[in-house]
Design an enzyme around this catalytic site. Structure first.
Site, short mmCIF file in Angstrom:
data_model
loop_
_atom_site.label_atom_id
_atom_site.label_comp_id
_atom_site.label_asym_id
_atom_site.label_seq_id
_atom_site.Cartn_x
_atom_site.Cartn_y
_atom_site.Cartn_z
N GLU A 167 0.84 -1.06 0.37
CA GLU A 167 0.07 -0.14 0.11
C GLU A 167 1.30 0.95 0.17
O GLU A 167 2.45 1.21 0.84
CB GLU A 167 -0.70 -0.35 0.88
CG GLU A 167 -1.52 1.81 1.63
CD GLU A 167 -1.11 2.13 2.36
OE1 GLU A 167 -2.14 2.96 3.15
OE2 GLU A 167 -0.19 1.65 2.86
N ARG A 207 -10.04 8.87 1.71
CA ARG A 207 -8.95 8.37 2.10
C ARG A 207 -8.31 7.24 0.60
O ARG A 207 -9.21 6.34 0.28
CB ARG A 207 -8.44 7.33 2.90
CG ARG A 207 -7.14 6.80 3.03
CD ARG A 207 -7.08 6.45 4.35
NE ARG A 207 -5.86 6.55 5.23
CZ ARG A 207 -5.06 7.01 6.08
NH1 ARG A 207 -5.81 8.32 6.31
NH2 ARG A 207 -4.62 6.47 6.78
N ARG A 257 -5.69 5.60 -1.60
CA ARG A 257 -4.42 4.53 -1.37
C ARG A 257 -4.04 3.83 -2.71
O ARG A 257 -5.68 3.13 -2.96
CB ARG A 257 -4.47 4.07 0.10
CG ARG A 257 -4.24 4.80 1.32
CD ARG A 257 -3.02 5.95 1.30
NE ARG A 257 -2.82 6.30 2.15
CZ ARG A 257 -3.45 7.72 2.96
NH1 ARG A 257 -3.53 7.95 1.59
NH2 ARG A 257 -3.14 8.33 3.79
#
Length: 320
Positions: free
Chosen positions: A119, A163, A165
């Site tokens: 990640e 968010r 990612r």
């Protein structure tokens, strides 16, 4: 789903933080056993141990000898993102932390886990860091892995937090034809108020002078009719009910604005339980222990949205 000979998937968590992979596997309902982890931050290690006891920490990943590790089926890791982050200096491979993925390659070349899940922040997709991403993918391919990557936003999977990612999945061998890494999106009408405490602690609130200073600096109107997120960087209140990306507390990137009470504006920090709800946890899923606000908030800012990762894991393993 692959049966792994009816045995649980054995995990090694690199750059472990609070153990996002372990939490996500548990939430996904997939049989697993975390055999070991690697983490150099003292407080992160203590928080990991509090939540996942009796798992050995091999410490600094640059000093790990692969032959010293137990055999494992999956390597997971959110390798340091500061070199690629808009909130950092954006130095990429010019920052030594930007080269730690080479240690992932070094370990996985010897241990040959069946799966790798990595990640990083959205910035790694930028033109500036394109070469770094290409190097990561090519390095994984050279040691025998089929590689896919995608950008996922927590807000598309039942969260109010925006968010974004990048997720990189590597499979030893060849992935099935038509393999798709992106899980189906999950519509949710939840606004940030759904994730907030019913009765926040008074110490979280800014005083009148601090609020007046925010108004002076950012020219913002705190007169709202529901709890909303104040995006400090962009100097605006998120009236769509979403929350900006949670970051380490020293960035001071967001505040919660509540409807005025008795003619007084109310602005505050997120509580620790609120941080973790926005990171995909249900109440009582995480042991906070006696750690400080600063350390627990820091772990959340650097952590994985475990609810999103659970959906990602189920989506991946249902195809292979």
């Amino acid at each position: 789903m692959e049966e792994m000979n009816n045995q649980p998937i054995r995990i090694f968590e690199g750059f472990a933080g609070y153990g996002g992979a372990s939490f996500a596997f548990k939430k996904a309902g997939i049989q697993f056993k975390t055999l070991a982890y690697s983490e150099i931050d003292k407080y992160a290690s203590q928080i990991f141990d509090c939540n996942h006891p009796d798992i050995p920490n091999y410490g600094d990943i640059t000093k790990i000898e692969p032959d010293q590790l137990p055999d494992f089926d999956m390597f997971t890791g959110g390798f340091p993102c500061q070199p690629f982050s808009n909130a950092g200096l954006g130095l990429g491979e010019n920052d030594i932390r930007g080269t730690l993925f080479y240690d992932i390659i070094r370990i996985c070349r010897i241990k040959k886990p069946k799966y790798i899940l990595l990640e990083n922040v959205k910035g790694i997709l930028s033109k500036r860091h394109k070469k770094t991403l290409e190097t990561i993918i090519q390095s994984l391919k050279e040691i025998g892995y089929d590689v896919r990557y995608c950008l996922l936003n927590s807000a598309d999977y039942g969260n109010a937090q925006r968010r974004e990612r990048v997720w990189i999945f590597a499979y030893l061998g060849s992935l099935p034809s038509g393999f798709c890494m992106i899980p189906p999106k999950v519509y949710s009408a939840k606004r940030i108020s759904h994730f907030l405490d019913k009765s926040p602690d008074t110490h979280l609130y800014l005083n009148k002078k601090q609020i007046e200073r925010l108004i002076e600096i950012h020219n913002v109107d705190f007169n709202v009719t529901e709890p909303l997120c104040f995006d400090v960087y962009n100097k605006k209140i998120r009236k769509d009910g979403s929350c900006i990306t949670i970051t380490e507390p020293h960035h001071n990137s967001l505040r919660i604005v509540e409807p005025p009470l008795n003619g007084e504006y109310r602005v505050r920090k997120l509580s620790i339980p609120e941080h973790y709800r926005l990171m995909g946890f249900e109440d009582n899923e995480f042991v906070f222990g006696n750690f400080s606000y600063q350390q627990l908030a820091k772990r959340a800012g650097n952590g994985w949205d475990v609810a999103l990762v659970a959906k990602l894991l189920n989506h991946i393993f249902n195809q292979i």
